[in-house]
Design an enzyme around this catalytic site. Structure first.
Site, PDB file in Angstrom:
ATOM      1  N   SER A  51       0.895  -1.293   0.187  1.00 18.95           N
ATOM      2  CA  SER A  51      -0.443   0.085   0.085  1.00 18.95           C
ATOM      3  C   SER A  51       0.683   1.522   0.069  1.00 18.95           C
ATOM      4  O   SER A  51       1.466   1.740  -0.487  1.00 18.95           O
ATOM      5  CB  SER A  51      -1.053   0.205   1.472  1.00 18.95           C
ATOM      6  OG  SER A  51      -2.229   0.878   1.202  1.00 18.95           O
TER       7      SER A  51
ATOM      8  N   ASP B 142      -6.211  -4.214  -1.938  1.00 21.88           N
ATOM      9  CA  ASP B 142      -4.936  -3.733  -0.430  1.00 21.88           C
ATOM     10  C   ASP B 142      -4.520  -4.697  -0.040  1.00 21.88           C
ATOM     11  O   ASP B 142      -5.085  -5.760   0.402  1.00 21.88           O
ATOM     12  CB  ASP B 142      -5.831  -2.794   0.078  1.00 21.88           C
ATOM     13  CG  ASP B 142      -4.358  -1.652   1.695  1.00 21.88           C
ATOM     14  OD1 ASP B 142      -3.639  -2.236   1.015  1.00 21.88           O
ATOM     15  OD2 ASP B 142      -5.160  -1.255   2.672  1.00 21.88           O
TER      16      ASP B 142
END
Length: 280
Positions: free
Chosen positions: A39, A161
């Site tokens: 991320s 994610d």
């Protein structure tokens, strides 16, 4: 060259701490043969590996008040808290170009962590898996938070994610042959994740196996933290974590707080300089 892997946690705008750490590394010619990021950690790593000094600070602080970057208006109109098109297209391609060619030519392996929407398992992208045209999409996928961003199609597979399934990818770095690793966390020591109250009420019904991971994410995160600190005691890991709590959260828009956290990352790396260069 530090003969160790570099493992970078995510954390939304808390990732500005990692930006400060990496800026210190860059100013002092500290490099690594292997970098793995999740991320925000992957995004910060991209500017580090492109050797664009100051870029992370410009991208993540200078635009913090720009509604195209982050706003609840984005959430209402597009279902995205962060302006993903702005962050992963407009900025890197037009406003503050990311030198992807330099990333690809950098001798360091760069691994990006995402979550596969169908299997609910982590998926790792190595340099051989992306190119100049596809890197941005993979970085975007790694940063696409459930409920706040749409999945990203990568090679025909929807991705989200990477922090859902592998928030601190130390084990992966070890599996890839790195017996020694420097781990950059974005929360101070002593932090442990609590069960999400939202996840108990709101289910991610589009992808049930991802939802299962969301429900137990706090357990996996805390277990991984324990493992990181166990490896640190053995001398296999050097941890760099915020030396104080600056009050910055995933979506903090307070410029002064963000600048303070960035500077803290720089100073914490500076304080550990001797330990870093002697870590083998």
């Amino acid at each position: 060259m530090i003969n160790a892997g570099l493992v970078l946690e995510g954390g939304g705008l808390r990732g500005i701490y990692t930006a400060g750490v990496l800026e210190y590394f860059q100013e002092h010619d500290i490099s690594f043969p292997y970098v793995i990021g999740v991320s925000a950690g992957a995004c910060m790593a991209s500017s580090f590996l492109s050797e664009q000094s100051g870029r992370n600070k410009r991208v993540n602080i200078d635009f913090i008040k720009d509604k195209r970057y982050i706003s609840y208006k984005n959430l209402l109109l597009k279902g995205e808290l962060f302006g993903m098109d702005f962050i992963f297209d407009e900025i890197p391609n037009h406003i503050i170009p990311l030198d992807i060619d330099r990333i690809l030519k950098n001798p360091a392996e760069f691994v990006i962590v995402t979550t596969d929407c169908i299997s609910g398992q982590p998926t790792y992208f190595y340099k051989e898996d992306y190119n100049k045209d596809t890197l941005a999409a993979i970085l975007r996928a790694s940063s696409s938070i459930p409920f706040f961003a749409d999945p990203v199609n990568v090679n025909g597979r929807n991705m989200l994610d990477g922090g859902i399934t592998d928030s601190i990818p130390l084990v992966k770095a070890q599996e890839d042959g790195n017996s020694k690793n420097i781990v950059v966390l974005t929360r101070p020591r002593g932090y442990y994740k609590k069960p999400s109250r939202t996840s108990k009420v709101v289910k991610y019904r589009d992808y049930p196996l991802v939802d299962e991971q969301i429900q137990v994410r706090y357990k996996h995160y805390n277990e991984r933290l324990d493992y990181v600190f166990e490896e640190e005691k053995k001398g296999n890991v050097l941890v760099i974590a915020p030396s104080e709590d600056t009050g910055v959260g995933r979506t903090t828009r307070n410029r002064k707080k963000l600048e303070r956290l960035y500077n803290l990352g720089y100073e914490d790396a500076k304080d550990k300089f001797d330990s870093i260069v002697n870590f083998t």
